[in-house]
Design a protein around this motif. Structure first.
Motif, PDB file in Angstrom:
ATOM      1  N   ASP A   4       3.927 -10.379 -11.708  1.00 38.84           N
ATOM      2  CA  ASP A   4       3.134  -9.557 -12.011  1.00 38.84           C
ATOM      3  C   ASP A   4       3.115  -7.956 -12.805  1.00 38.84           C
ATOM      4  OD1 ASP A   4      -0.002  -9.580 -13.316  1.00 38.84           O
ATOM      5  OD2 ASP A   4      -0.726  -8.585 -11.107  1.00 38.84           O
ATOM      6  N   GLN A   5       3.894  -8.420 -14.141  1.00 40.04           N
ATOM      7  CA  GLN A   5       4.652  -7.223 -14.978  1.00 40.04           C
ATOM      8  C   GLN A   5       3.532  -6.191 -15.482  1.00 40.04           C
ATOM      9  OE1 GLN A   5       8.264  -8.096 -16.221  1.00 40.04           O
ATOM     10  NE2 GLN A   5       9.184  -8.826 -14.383  1.00 40.04           N
ATOM     11  N   ASP A   6       2.436  -6.664 -15.734  1.00 41.34           N
ATOM     12  CA  ASP A   6       1.262  -6.337 -16.340  1.00 41.34           C
ATOM     13  C   ASP A   6       0.328  -5.090 -16.244  1.00 41.34           C
ATOM     14  OD1 ASP A   6       1.794  -8.600 -18.145  1.00 41.34           O
ATOM     15  OD2 ASP A   6       0.263  -9.644 -17.835  1.00 41.34           O
ATOM     16  N   THR A   7       0.362  -5.876 -14.631  1.00 36.06           N
ATOM     17  CA  THR A   7      -0.394  -4.368 -14.039  1.00 36.06           C
ATOM     18  C   THR A   7       0.184  -3.604 -13.696  1.00 36.06           C
ATOM     19  OG1 THR A   7      -0.398  -5.855 -12.267  1.00 36.06           O
ATOM     20  CG2 THR A   7      -2.359  -5.744 -13.910  1.00 36.06           C
ATOM     21  N   CYS A   8       1.947  -3.250 -12.855  1.00 37.62           N
ATOM     22  CA  CYS A   8       2.117  -2.648 -11.771  1.00 37.62           C
ATOM     23  C   CYS A   8       3.888  -2.632 -12.365  1.00 37.62           C
ATOM     24  CB  CYS A   8       1.975  -2.835 -10.871  1.00 37.62           C
ATOM     25  SG  CYS A   8       2.409  -1.357  -9.737  1.00 37.62           S
ATOM     26  N   THR A   9       5.020  -1.229 -12.737  1.00 36.41           N
ATOM     27  CA  THR A   9       6.554  -2.011 -12.397  1.00 36.41           C
ATOM     28  C   THR A   9       6.746  -1.015 -11.914  1.00 36.41           C
ATOM     29  OG1 THR A   9       6.802  -0.522 -14.334  1.00 36.41           O
ATOM     30  CG2 THR A   9       5.663  -3.478 -14.664  1.00 36.41           C
ATOM     31  N   ASP A  10       6.327  -0.056 -10.398  1.00 36.11           N
ATOM     32  CA  ASP A  10       6.818   0.684  -9.700  1.00 36.11           C
ATOM     33  C   ASP A  10       6.655   0.150  -8.700  1.00 36.11           C
ATOM     34  OD1 ASP A  10       7.069   2.652  -8.744  1.00 36.11           O
ATOM     35  OD2 ASP A  10       5.289   3.670  -8.476  1.00 36.11           O
ATOM     36  N   TYR A  11       8.381  -0.555  -8.944  1.00 34.00           N
ATOM     37  CA  TYR A  11       8.027  -1.495  -7.556  1.00 34.00           C
ATOM     38  C   TYR A  11       8.818  -0.169  -6.402  1.00 34.00           C
ATOM     39  CZ  TYR A  11       8.664  -5.324 -10.859  1.00 34.00           C
ATOM     40  OH  TYR A  11       8.092  -5.045 -12.082  1.00 34.00           O
ATOM     41  N   PHE A  12       8.770   1.118  -6.088  1.00 33.11           N
ATOM     42  CA  PHE A  12       9.154   1.690  -5.256  1.00 33.11           C
ATOM     43  C   PHE A  12       8.041   2.731  -4.428  1.00 33.11           C
ATOM     44  CE2 PHE A  12      12.605   0.476  -7.748  1.00 33.11           C
ATOM     45  CZ  PHE A  12      13.799  -0.347  -6.780  1.00 33.11           C
ATOM     46  N   GLN A  13       7.069   2.097  -5.197  1.00 32.56           N
ATOM     47  CA  GLN A  13       6.133   3.516  -4.764  1.00 32.56           C
ATOM     48  C   GLN A  13       5.273   3.201  -2.971  1.00 32.56           C
ATOM     49  OE1 GLN A  13       1.881   1.585  -5.239  1.00 32.56           O
ATOM     50  NE2 GLN A  13       2.272   0.373  -6.541  1.00 32.56           N
ATOM     51  N   THR A  14       5.731   2.696  -2.844  1.00 34.77           N
ATOM     52  CA  THR A  14       5.642   2.965  -1.013  1.00 34.77           C
ATOM     53  C   THR A  14       7.160   2.410  -0.151  1.00 34.77           C
ATOM     54  OG1 THR A  14       5.089   0.974  -0.444  1.00 34.77           O
ATOM     55  CG2 THR A  14       3.424   2.478  -0.805  1.00 34.77           C
ATOM     56  N   LEU A  15       7.224   3.108   1.108  1.00 35.70           N
ATOM     57  CA  LEU A  15       8.761   2.040   1.660  1.00 35.70           C
ATOM     58  C   LEU A  15       8.655   1.207   2.208  1.00 35.70           C
ATOM     59  CD1 LEU A  15      11.027   3.981   2.103  1.00 35.70           C
ATOM     60  CD2 LEU A  15      10.652   4.393   4.771  1.00 35.70           C
ATOM     61  N   PRO A  16       7.591   0.683   2.648  1.00 33.70           N
ATOM     62  CA  PRO A  16       7.651  -0.800   3.547  1.00 33.70           C
ATOM     63  C   PRO A  16       7.568  -1.721   1.488  1.00 33.70           C
ATOM     64  CG  PRO A  16       5.899   0.634   4.314  1.00 33.70           C
ATOM     65  CD  PRO A  16       6.582   1.658   3.151  1.00 33.70           C
ATOM     66  N   GLN A  17       7.824  -1.044   0.479  1.00 33.27           N
ATOM     67  CA  GLN A  17       7.312  -2.005  -0.620  1.00 33.27           C
ATOM     68  C   GLN A  17       8.636  -1.898  -1.259  1.00 33.27           C
ATOM     69  OE1 GLN A  17       4.459  -1.065  -3.383  1.00 33.27           O
ATOM     70  NE2 GLN A  17       4.710  -2.802  -4.933  1.00 33.27           N
ATOM     71  N   ALA A  18       8.675  -0.425  -1.382  1.00 33.08           N
ATOM     72  CA  ALA A  18      10.874  -0.367  -1.537  1.00 33.08           C
ATOM     73  C   ALA A  18      11.427  -1.261  -0.906  1.00 33.08           C
ATOM     74  CB  ALA A  18      11.341   1.135  -1.196  1.00 33.08           C
ATOM     75  N   MET A  19      11.218  -1.881   0.501  1.00 38.99           N
ATOM     76  CA  MET A  19      12.304  -2.445   1.957  1.00 38.99           C
ATOM     77  C   MET A  19      11.718  -4.113   0.709  1.00 38.99           C
ATOM     78  SD  MET A  19      11.598  -0.627   4.771  1.00 38.99           S
ATOM     79  CE  MET A  19      12.517  -2.021   6.149  1.00 38.99           C
ATOM     80  N   LEU A  20      10.554  -4.284   0.847  1.00 42.33           N
ATOM     81  CA  LEU A  20      10.359  -5.510   0.681  1.00 42.33           C
ATOM     82  C   LEU A  20      11.244  -5.754  -1.059  1.00 42.33           C
ATOM     83  CD1 LEU A  20       9.186  -8.122   1.090  1.00 42.33           C
ATOM     84  CD2 LEU A  20       7.120  -7.356  -0.810  1.00 42.33           C
ATOM     85  N   HIS A  21      11.270  -5.453  -1.613  1.00 45.98           N
ATOM     86  CA  HIS A  21      11.758  -5.403  -2.659  1.00 45.98           C
ATOM     87  C   HIS A  21      13.379  -5.857  -3.148  1.00 45.98           C
ATOM     88  CE1 HIS A  21       8.451  -6.162  -5.646  1.00 45.98           C
ATOM     89  NE2 HIS A  21       7.540  -4.776  -5.222  1.00 45.98           N
ATOM     90  N   LEU A  22      14.403  -4.389  -2.012  1.00 49.13           N
ATOM     91  CA  LEU A  22      15.402  -4.851  -1.699  1.00 49.13           C
ATOM     92  C   LEU A  22      15.726  -5.620  -1.092  1.00 49.13           C
ATOM     93  CD1 LEU A  22      16.356  -0.489  -2.132  1.00 49.13           C
ATOM     94  CD2 LEU A  22      16.643  -1.775  -3.601  1.00 49.13           C
ATOM     95  N   PHE A  23      15.169  -5.712  -0.080  1.00 48.53           N
ATOM     96  CA  PHE A  23      15.945  -7.096   0.362  1.00 48.53           C
ATOM     97  C   PHE A  23      15.788  -8.121  -0.082  1.00 48.53           C
ATOM     98  CE2 PHE A  23      14.668 -10.608   3.409  1.00 48.53           C
ATOM     99  CZ  PHE A  23      15.549 -10.610   4.307  1.00 48.53           C
ATOM    100  N   THR A  24      14.588  -8.880  -1.228  1.00 48.51           N
ATOM    101  CA  THR A  24      14.461  -9.841  -1.874  1.00 48.51           C
ATOM    102  C   THR A  24      15.183  -9.526  -3.276  1.00 48.51           C
ATOM    103  OG1 THR A  24      12.203  -9.879  -1.890  1.00 48.51           O
ATOM    104  CG2 THR A  24      12.988 -10.718  -3.332  1.00 48.51           C
ATOM    105  N   LEU A  25      15.910  -8.002  -3.260  1.00 44.22           N
ATOM    106  CA  LEU A  25      17.446  -8.561  -4.176  1.00 44.22           C
ATOM    107  C   LEU A  25      18.446  -8.534  -3.260  1.00 44.22           C
ATOM    108  CD1 LEU A  25      17.858  -6.721  -6.646  1.00 44.22           C
ATOM    109  CD2 LEU A  25      18.689  -4.411  -5.893  1.00 44.22           C
ATOM    110  N   LEU A  26      18.698  -8.502  -2.344  1.00 40.79           N
ATOM    111  CA  LEU A  26      20.196  -9.342  -1.539  1.00 40.79           C
ATOM    112  C   LEU A  26      20.039 -10.920  -2.246  1.00 40.79           C
ATOM    113  CD1 LEU A  26      19.765  -7.830   1.893  1.00 40.79           C
ATOM    114  CD2 LEU A  26      22.161  -7.379  -0.316  1.00 40.79           C
ATOM    115  N   THR A  27      19.037 -11.435  -2.323  1.00 43.70           N
ATOM    116  CA  THR A  27      19.368 -12.897  -2.699  1.00 43.70           C
ATOM    117  C   THR A  27      19.644 -12.944  -4.065  1.00 43.70           C
ATOM    118  OG1 THR A  27      16.878 -13.301  -2.839  1.00 43.70           O
ATOM    119  CG2 THR A  27      17.667 -13.641  -1.074  1.00 43.70           C
ATOM    120  N   THR A  28      19.286 -11.932  -4.641  1.00 42.40           N
ATOM    121  CA  THR A  28      19.353 -11.512  -6.573  1.00 42.40           C
ATOM    122  C   THR A  28      17.625 -12.418  -7.191  1.00 42.40           C
ATOM    123  OG1 THR A  28      20.661 -13.364  -7.055  1.00 42.40           O
ATOM    124  CG2 THR A  28      21.778 -11.212  -6.827  1.00 42.40           C
ATOM    125  N   ALA A  29      17.287 -13.001  -6.141  1.00 38.45           N
ATOM    126  CA  ALA A  29      15.896 -13.542  -7.040  1.00 38.45           C
ATOM    127  C   ALA A  29      14.725 -12.653  -7.973  1.00 38.45           C
ATOM    128  CB  ALA A  29      15.219 -13.721  -5.866  1.00 38.45           C
TER     129      ALA A  29
END
Length: 166
Positions: free
Chosen positions: A46-71
């Motif tokens: 949902d890039q239209d509404t929000c592209t700040d993927y690191f706004q909270t620590l849990p959210q940063a952890m979720l996105h970086l964990f997903t990044l390990l799969t390169t998805a």
């Protein structure tokens, strides 16, 4: 278990760094500021509404964990990369350590565990077959079991070309 703890430590450490360095950065703004939409969940879908993927620590952890799969690889990095091309070094280091070392280590440990389990299972099957064969031959050697030992038919004593056992 230790490898998974190491992987979790890797994700947590880099998430803490990403939260500190990149919080508040989006396609709209390159300012490293406190996010204004903290109640909104940022998703790469949902890039239209929000592209700040690191706004909270849990959210940063979720996105970086997903990044390990390169998805979500280019989507998570691009807002930060547009602001500073040096930020790509963070993602390259994170992916290099995570993808090529830690995930391969997790795979190696899982394979080793599977191999040990399979070897033990095959060994148990071979032992069980050996016990069953020994018991079968012990029963065949008992008195009164002479008739079942040989399954080969004998040639009749009269003719030469009329054998049934060939």
């Amino acid at each position: 278990l230790a490898v998974l703890a190491l992987l979790a430590l890797h994700v947590f450490t880099f998430s803490l760094i990403a939260y500190t360095m990149f919080s508040g950065i989006s396609f709209d703004s390159c300012e490293n500021r406190t996010p204004t939409h903290t109640s909104e969940y940022c998703s790469v879908y949902d890039q239209d509404t929000c592209t700040d993927y690191f706004q909270t620590l849990p959210q940063a952890m979720l996105h970086l964990f997903t990044l390990l799969t390169t998805a979500n690889y280019p989507d998570v990095m691009m807002p930060v990369y547009n602001c500073s091309q040096w930020a790509a070094g963070f993602f390259v280091l994170y992916l290099t350590l995570g993808e090529f070392f830690l995930l391969n280590l997790v795979l190696a440990v899982a394979y080793h565990s599977f191999q040990e389990h399979a070897t033990a299972k095959v060994g148990a099957t071979v032992k069980q077959r050996g016990r069953a064969l020994r018991e079968a031959f012990r029963l065949l050697r008992e008195p009164g079991s002479e008739n079942i030992v040989s399954g080969v038919r004998r040639r009749p004593s009269g003719g030469e070309g009329e054998g049934e056992g060939e």
